[in-house]
Design an enzyme around this catalytic site. Structure first.
Site, PDB file in Angstrom:
ATOM      1  N   ASP A   8       0.840  -1.205   0.000  1.00 56.19           N
ATOM      2  CA  ASP A   8       0.000   0.000   0.000  1.00 56.19           C
ATOM      3  C   ASP A   8       0.873   1.253   0.000  1.00 56.19           C
ATOM      4  O   ASP A   8       2.102   1.193  -0.142  1.00 56.19           O
ATOM      5  CB  ASP A   8      -1.026  -0.044   1.144  1.00 56.19           C
ATOM      6  CG  ASP A   8      -0.401   0.154   2.523  1.00 56.19           C
ATOM      7  OD1 ASP A   8       0.821   0.404   2.607  1.00 56.19           O
ATOM      8  OD2 ASP A   8      -1.144   0.062   3.513  1.00 56.19           O
ATOM      9  N   CYS A  65       2.833  -3.659   3.921  1.00 53.41           N
ATOM     10  CA  CYS A  65       1.993  -2.509   4.301  1.00 53.41           C
ATOM     11  C   CYS A  65       2.681  -1.870   5.505  1.00 53.41           C
ATOM     12  O   CYS A  65       3.846  -2.165   5.768  1.00 53.41           O
ATOM     13  CB  CYS A  65       0.543  -2.918   4.562  1.00 53.41           C
ATOM     14  SG  CYS A  65       0.277  -4.026   5.956  1.00 53.41           S
ATOM     15  N   THR A  67       2.396  -2.195   8.782  1.00 53.46           N
ATOM     16  CA  THR A  67       2.820  -3.175   9.795  1.00 53.46           C
ATOM     17  C   THR A  67       3.062  -4.560   9.214  1.00 53.46           C
ATOM     18  O   THR A  67       3.647  -5.413   9.881  1.00 53.46           O
ATOM     19  CB  THR A  67       1.721  -3.326  10.855  1.00 53.46           C
ATOM     20  OG1 THR A  67       0.518  -3.757  10.180  1.00 53.46           O
ATOM     21  CG2 THR A  67       1.460  -2.021  11.582  1.00 53.46           C
ATOM     22  N   HIS A  98       9.826 -24.139   8.177  1.00 55.89           N
ATOM     23  CA  HIS A  98       8.784 -24.810   8.960  1.00 55.89           C
ATOM     24  C   HIS A  98       7.399 -24.722   8.325  1.00 55.89           C
ATOM     25  O   HIS A  98       6.603 -25.636   8.467  1.00 55.89           O
ATOM     26  CB  HIS A  98       8.701 -24.207  10.365  1.00 55.89           C
ATOM     27  CG  HIS A  98       9.854 -24.583  11.237  1.00 55.89           C
ATOM     28  ND1 HIS A  98       9.835 -24.427  12.606  1.00 55.89           N
ATOM     29  CD2 HIS A  98      11.080 -25.100  10.935  1.00 55.89           C
ATOM     30  CE1 HIS A  98      10.991 -24.844  13.121  1.00 55.89           C
ATOM     31  NE2 HIS A  98      11.767 -25.236  12.126  1.00 55.89           N
ATOM     32  N   HIS A 132       7.926 -31.177   8.501  1.00 56.62           N
ATOM     33  CA  HIS A 132       6.781 -30.352   8.907  1.00 56.62           C
ATOM     34  C   HIS A 132       5.558 -30.549   8.017  1.00 56.62           C
ATOM     35  O   HIS A 132       4.532 -29.902   8.232  1.00 56.62           O
ATOM     36  CB  HIS A 132       7.178 -28.872   8.903  1.00 56.62           C
ATOM     37  CG  HIS A 132       8.185 -28.528   9.950  1.00 56.62           C
ATOM     38  ND1 HIS A 132       7.853 -28.371  11.275  1.00 56.62           N
ATOM     39  CD2 HIS A 132       9.524 -28.344   9.862  1.00 56.62           C
ATOM     40  CE1 HIS A 132       8.956 -28.089  11.968  1.00 56.62           C
ATOM     41  NE2 HIS A 132       9.979 -28.073  11.130  1.00 56.62           N
TER      42      HIS A 132
HETATM   43  C1  RB5 Z   1      -2.389   2.099   6.378  1.00 58.68           C
HETATM   44  O1  RB5 Z   1      -2.398   3.320   7.018  1.00 58.68           O
HETATM   45  C2  RB5 Z   1      -2.108   0.991   7.361  1.00 58.68           C
HETATM   46  O2  RB5 Z   1      -3.243   0.694   8.088  1.00 58.68           O
HETATM   47  C3  RB5 Z   1      -1.636  -0.251   6.639  1.00 58.68           C
HETATM   48  O3  RB5 Z   1      -0.479   0.043   5.931  1.00 58.68           O
HETATM   49  C4  RB5 Z   1      -1.285  -1.450   7.490  1.00 58.68           C
HETATM   50  O4  RB5 Z   1      -0.407  -1.127   8.503  1.00 58.68           O
HETATM   51  C5  RB5 Z   1      -2.417  -2.258   7.951  1.00 58.68           C
HETATM   52  O5  RB5 Z   1      -2.249  -3.352   8.503  1.00 58.68           O
END
Ligand code: RB5
Length: 151
Positions: A8, A65, A67, A98, A132
């Site tokens: 993203d 993305c 996180t 694994h 596994h």
């Molecule tokens: C976008 O702002 C953010 O929510 C996305 O990149 C991600 O971290 C979601 O899991």
């Protein structure tokens, strides 16, 4: 190897670097976007990239993305995909050894670009350990199974 990459708006710097790095290593890379920092929704990019794995057009997918959590959730909704959200080279290696993960998810706000590139290389270079397989067969058997009903 044919590799799909998607992410993203928060991950554009990472996906650009990953794509360039993979191409330089001789891989065929399909860029599913996004390509700009304009706010967007990660399922719109991660979803088609994962679909390309299930059709056999690509053999691996790298998803990024903020996180890594959102794209990993999307990927694991796609039948047959085992997506690992990884945070370092150790988890990247184990995701293959694994879990035989064909999809790698990482967070652009969690790991810097050099670390992300090392994680991708480690994951691609690792080999699944056949001991596994029994667990993977059980995951496959559970796909499509209903949530347990409350007593
Ligand atoms: C976008 O702002 C953010 O929510 C996305 O990149 C991600 O971290 C979601 O899991």
């Amino acid at each position: 190897m044919n590799i799909a990459v998607a992410g993203d708006h928060s991950a554009v710097g990472h996906t650009r670097a990953i794509i360039a790095h993979l191409k330089q290593a001789g891989h065929q890379v399909e860029d599913f976007g996004t390509t700009t920092e304009t706010s967007c929704d990660y399922p719109d990019y991660a979803g088609p990239a994962c679909k390309s794995l299930t059709t056999g057009r690509n053999e691996r997918v790298v998803l990024v993305c903020g996180t890594g959590i959102g794209v990993s959730i999307v990927a694991n909704k796609v039948q047959g995909i085992r997506c690992a959200l990884v945070h370092d080279e150790g988890t990247a290696r184990l995701a293959r050894e694994h879990n035989n993960a064909q999809a790698l998810a990482l967070g652009a706000r969690i790991v810097d670009v050099p670390t992300a590139l090392r994680m991708v290389d480690t994951w691609l270079g690792a080999t699944f350990e056949a001991r596994h397989q029994r667990r993977l067969d059980k995951i496959a058997a559970r796909e499509g199974c209903a949530l347990p009903t409350k007593p």
